[in-house]
Scaffold this motif. Structure first.
Motif, PDB file in Angstrom:
ATOM      1  N   MET A 101      29.677 -43.675  74.135  1.00 42.75           N
ATOM      2  CA  MET A 101      30.230 -44.020  72.830  1.00 42.75           C
ATOM      3  C   MET A 101      30.764 -42.731  72.209  1.00 42.75           C
ATOM      4  O   MET A 101      30.059 -41.713  72.166  1.00 42.75           O
ATOM      5  N   LEU A 102      32.003 -42.777  71.746  1.00 41.15           N
ATOM      6  CA  LEU A 102      32.605 -41.628  71.078  1.00 41.15           C
ATOM      7  C   LEU A 102      32.572 -41.865  69.579  1.00 41.15           C
ATOM      8  O   LEU A 102      33.074 -42.877  69.093  1.00 41.15           O
ATOM      9  N   PHE A 103      31.966 -40.922  68.863  1.00 43.09           N
ATOM     10  CA  PHE A 103      31.922 -40.977  67.407  1.00 43.09           C
ATOM     11  C   PHE A 103      32.809 -39.883  66.838  1.00 43.09           C
ATOM     12  O   PHE A 103      32.746 -38.733  67.277  1.00 43.09           O
ATOM     13  N   ARG A 104      33.642 -40.245  65.865  1.00 40.60           N
ATOM     14  CA  ARG A 104      34.341 -39.261  65.050  1.00 40.60           C
ATOM     15  C   ARG A 104      33.489 -39.074  63.821  1.00 40.60           C
ATOM     16  O   ARG A 104      33.145 -40.041  63.146  1.00 40.60           O
ATOM     17  N   GLN A 105      33.148 -37.830  63.563  1.00 44.10           N
ATOM     18  CA  GLN A 105      32.243 -37.571  62.453  1.00 44.10           C
ATOM     19  C   GLN A 105      32.807 -36.497  61.550  1.00 44.10           C
ATOM     20  O   GLN A 105      33.631 -35.682  61.964  1.00 44.10           O
ATOM     21  N   SER A 106      32.326 -36.527  60.325  1.00 44.57           N
ATOM     22  CA  SER A 106      32.737 -35.506  59.361  1.00 44.57           C
ATOM     23  C   SER A 106      31.659 -35.359  58.307  1.00 44.57           C
ATOM     24  O   SER A 106      30.797 -36.230  58.139  1.00 44.57           O
ATOM     25  N   VAL A 107      31.733 -34.239  57.628  1.00 47.68           N
ATOM     26  CA  VAL A 107      30.941 -34.009  56.425  1.00 47.68           C
ATOM     27  C   VAL A 107      31.963 -33.665  55.359  1.00 47.68           C
ATOM     28  O   VAL A 107      32.799 -32.772  55.544  1.00 47.68           O
ATOM     29  N   VAL A 108      31.927 -34.422  54.262  1.00 51.93           N
ATOM     30  CA  VAL A 108      32.934 -34.260  53.217  1.00 51.93           C
ATOM     31  C   VAL A 108      32.274 -34.040  51.860  1.00 51.93           C
ATOM     32  O   VAL A 108      31.148 -34.461  51.618  1.00 51.93           O
ATOM     33  N   LEU A 116      27.248 -34.323  49.287  1.00 52.51           N
ATOM     34  CA  LEU A 116      28.166 -34.552  50.398  1.00 52.51           C
ATOM     35  C   LEU A 116      27.998 -35.958  50.939  1.00 52.51           C
ATOM     36  O   LEU A 116      27.055 -36.665  50.601  1.00 52.51           O
ATOM     37  N   LEU A 117      28.909 -36.317  51.820  1.00 54.11           N
ATOM     38  CA  LEU A 117      28.771 -37.524  52.630  1.00 54.11           C
ATOM     39  C   LEU A 117      28.867 -37.115  54.092  1.00 54.11           C
ATOM     40  O   LEU A 117      29.791 -36.388  54.469  1.00 54.11           O
ATOM     41  N   ALA A 118      27.916 -37.586  54.896  1.00 63.78           N
ATOM     42  CA  ALA A 118      27.997 -37.448  56.346  1.00 63.78           C
ATOM     43  C   ALA A 118      28.553 -38.764  56.866  1.00 63.78           C
ATOM     44  O   ALA A 118      27.999 -39.833  56.592  1.00 63.78           O
ATOM     45  N   VAL A 119      29.664 -38.692  57.578  1.00 62.43           N
ATOM     46  CA  VAL A 119      30.378 -39.887  58.024  1.00 62.43           C
ATOM     47  C   VAL A 119      30.294 -40.000  59.541  1.00 62.43           C
ATOM     48  O   VAL A 119      30.471 -39.005  60.247  1.00 62.43           O
ATOM     49  N   ALA A 120      30.026 -41.194  60.013  1.00 63.11           N
ATOM     50  CA  ALA A 120      30.061 -41.481  61.450  1.00 63.11           C
ATOM     51  C   ALA A 120      30.908 -42.726  61.650  1.00 63.11           C
ATOM     52  O   ALA A 120      30.690 -43.745  60.985  1.00 63.11           O
ATOM     53  N   GLU A 121      31.860 -42.618  62.540  1.00 59.99           N
ATOM     54  CA  GLU A 121      32.715 -43.767  62.854  1.00 59.99           C
ATOM     55  C   GLU A 121      32.830 -43.895  64.362  1.00 59.99           C
ATOM     56  O   GLU A 121      33.203 -42.936  65.048  1.00 59.99           O
ATOM     57  N   LEU A 122      32.486 -45.063  64.867  1.00 63.16           N
ATOM     58  CA  LEU A 122      32.617 -45.319  66.293  1.00 63.16           C
ATOM     59  C   LEU A 122      34.096 -45.396  66.632  1.00 63.16           C
ATOM     60  O   LEU A 122      34.824 -46.237  66.120  1.00 63.16           O
ATOM     61  N   ALA A 123      34.539 -44.486  67.496  1.00 60.00           N
ATOM     62  CA  ALA A 123      35.959 -44.406  67.840  1.00 60.00           C
ATOM     63  C   ALA A 123      36.281 -45.081  69.160  1.00 60.00           C
ATOM     64  O   ALA A 123      37.433 -45.443  69.398  1.00 60.00           O
ATOM     65  N   GLY A 124      35.288 -45.238  70.021  1.00 61.06           N
ATOM     66  CA  GLY A 124      35.557 -45.865  71.306  1.00 61.06           C
ATOM     67  C   GLY A 124      34.302 -46.007  72.134  1.00 61.06           C
ATOM     68  O   GLY A 124      33.316 -45.298  71.934  1.00 61.06           O
ATOM     69  N   VAL A 125      34.356 -46.935  73.068  1.00 64.74           N
ATOM     70  CA  VAL A 125      33.253 -47.201  73.980  1.00 64.74           C
ATOM     71  C   VAL A 125      33.824 -47.374  75.373  1.00 64.74           C
ATOM     72  O   VAL A 125      34.843 -48.049  75.560  1.00 64.74           O
ATOM     73  N   ARG A 126      33.175 -46.713  76.321  1.00 63.22           N
ATOM     74  CA  ARG A 126      33.586 -46.860  77.714  1.00 63.22           C
ATOM     75  C   ARG A 126      32.340 -46.811  78.573  1.00 63.22           C
ATOM     76  O   ARG A 126      31.658 -45.787  78.599  1.00 63.22           O
TER      77      ARG A 126
END
Length: 136
Positions: free
Chosen positions: A91-98, A77-87
């Motif tokens: 910090m908001l991360f959109r994450q997935s496991v694919v 698999l791949l564990a994915v983390a993407e920073l979606a926003g900062v306030r």
């Protein structure tokens, strides 16, 4: 790989699964934590350095998880983390496991910045925000 995204390989072992060879649901949170930790490490930081040099910690404030398909023993698999926003201090991360092109789990993870001293909410220090590439 862009500067806001990281993909971390995960191989599924017996220890990750139930008796039927299906990944136990809580393990996906571990895989996503690894991706966020590697995201920080890719920037030359680790949690200890952030605490000692900037006096703050990053803690999970909330997690919204959607399970879509099961992972199984032996999967790559791949564990994915993407920073979606900062306030401010969040910090908001959109994450997935694919698995290949299949999304198995999707999540939104809100990470809060808190002080080392008493775990009160803090704004991400400007020098750290610059270092992380999250300013503005």
């Amino acid at each position: 790989m862009n500067s806001r995204r990281i993909e971390v390989p995960v191989r599924i072992y017996h220890e990750d699964t139930d008796a039927g060879g299906v990944v136990y649901h809580a393990n996906y949170l571990r895989y996503m934590e690894r991706a966020r930790t590697d995201w920080l490490h890719e920037r030359g930081l680790d949690h200890d350095r952030v605490a000692s040099e900037y006096g703050v910690l990053f803690v999970v404030r909330s997690v919204e998880v959607k399970f879509q398909r099961p992972a199984r023993l032996g999967d790559n698999l791949l564990a994915v983390a993407e920073l979606a926003g900062v306030r401010h201090g969040l910090m908001l991360f959109r994450q997935s496991v694919v698995r290949g092109t299949q999304s198995l789990v999707r999540a939104q993870v809100m990470v809060a910045c808190v002080t080392v001293k008493d775990f009160t909410a803090a704004v991400i220090p400007p020098a750290l925000a610059h270092f992380l590439g999250v300013e503005g």
